[in-house]
Design an enzyme around this catalytic site. Structure first.
Site, PDB file in Angstrom:
ATOM      1  N   LYS A 247      21.753  -9.628  -6.773  1.00  0.00           N
ATOM      2  CA  LYS A 247      21.138  -8.527  -6.026  1.00  0.00           C
ATOM      3  C   LYS A 247      21.107  -8.852  -4.536  1.00  0.00           C
ATOM      4  O   LYS A 247      21.514  -8.031  -3.702  1.00  0.00           O
ATOM      5  CB  LYS A 247      19.717  -8.272  -6.537  1.00  0.00           C
ATOM      6  CG  LYS A 247      19.005  -7.128  -5.825  1.00  0.00           C
ATOM      7  CD  LYS A 247      17.558  -7.005  -6.270  1.00  0.00           C
ATOM      8  CE  LYS A 247      16.693  -8.045  -5.602  1.00  0.00           C
ATOM      9  NZ  LYS A 247      15.247  -7.842  -5.859  1.00  0.00           N
TER      10      LYS A 247
ATOM     11  N   ASP B  37      18.342  -3.396  -7.919  1.00  0.00           N
ATOM     12  CA  ASP B  37      16.914  -3.736  -7.911  1.00  0.00           C
ATOM     13  C   ASP B  37      16.207  -2.888  -8.963  1.00  0.00           C
ATOM     14  O   ASP B  37      16.833  -2.157  -9.732  1.00  0.00           O
ATOM     15  CB  ASP B  37      16.321  -3.532  -6.520  1.00  0.00           C
ATOM     16  CG  ASP B  37      16.349  -2.080  -6.071  1.00  0.00           C
ATOM     17  OD1 ASP B  37      16.787  -1.205  -6.838  1.00  0.00           O
ATOM     18  OD2 ASP B  37      15.930  -1.812  -4.929  1.00  0.00           O
TER      19      ASP B  37
END
Length: 210
Positions: A121, A139
């Site tokens: 991420k 996310d």
């Protein structure tokens, strides 16, 4: 509607709803985004933006942070939670940037991913926001919304969601798309309350898997 066509329609509608797509972490240098995204784990961006002001005032550059005692970093970043592990990762990461990369962030996904405390991420966020490269940041908002909308089906593991989205999201749209999902997830398709479907720009095309 097929997933790729649905994805393109979602992208276009979110563009109209949120014309400005940008990271909500404050930074004016690439290494600061690296620090901010590590602190943001299980913490709000708003709190991180407050905490880093004090951190950067005491340690204004990569070299200063690389030479700082871990305990000094931990004392400042403690309000973000997980202070020990975050301080340790930030210290180790800044040391590598200082010693190996001349205080700069490496430019490839794999090199960024190899830095302490950096997951997919974070690496995607940096690739997209700093280098303008194709990126998909999975996310919590992204994972929740793409499942609800129907772009993926019952997938919660971040890497698997990312891989599915790469199949249907145009590479040049990925980074901004994910930023817009954050805005939409905070304002409309919320997690802690019932989603505000009555004012959602996607209401007629959403699978509404809530």
């Amino acid at each position: 509607m097929r997933k790729k066509a649905l994805a393109l329609e979602v992208i276009e509608r979110l563009k109209k709803e949120y014309p400005v797509a940008e990271c909500t972490l404050d930074y004016d240098e690439a290494w600061k985004l690296l620090v901010g995204v590590r602190l943001a784990a299980q913490c709000t961006d708003e709190r991180v933006n407050i905490v880093v002001e004090k951190l950067y005032k005491k340690f204004p550059d990569v070299e200063a942070l690389a030479n700082a005692q871990v305990e000094e970093i931990e004392e400042i970043v403690r309000p973000c939670g997980l202070g020990k592990s975050k301080a340790r990762d930030i210290s180790a990461c800044m040391k590598i940037l200082h010693e190996k990369y001349d205080d700069q962030i490496p430019t490839t996904f794999d090199e960024i991913l190899a830095l302490p405390g950096v997951g997919r991420k974070s690496a995607n966020l940096i690739m997209g926001d700093v280098f303008g490269k194709p990126a998909i940041v999975t996310d919590t908002h992204c994972i929740r919304l793409v499942n609800r909308i129907g772009l993926v089906k019952g997938i919660k593991e971040p890497k698997k969601v990312e891989m599915e989205l790469w199949k249907i999201i145009p590479p040049e749209e990925g980074s901004d798309f994910c930023h817009r999902l954050v805005f939409h997830g905070r304002e409309v398709c919320t997690a802690r309350t019932k989603p505000y479907c009555d004012r959602c720009c996607l209401v007629d095309i959403c699978a509404k898997k809530i």
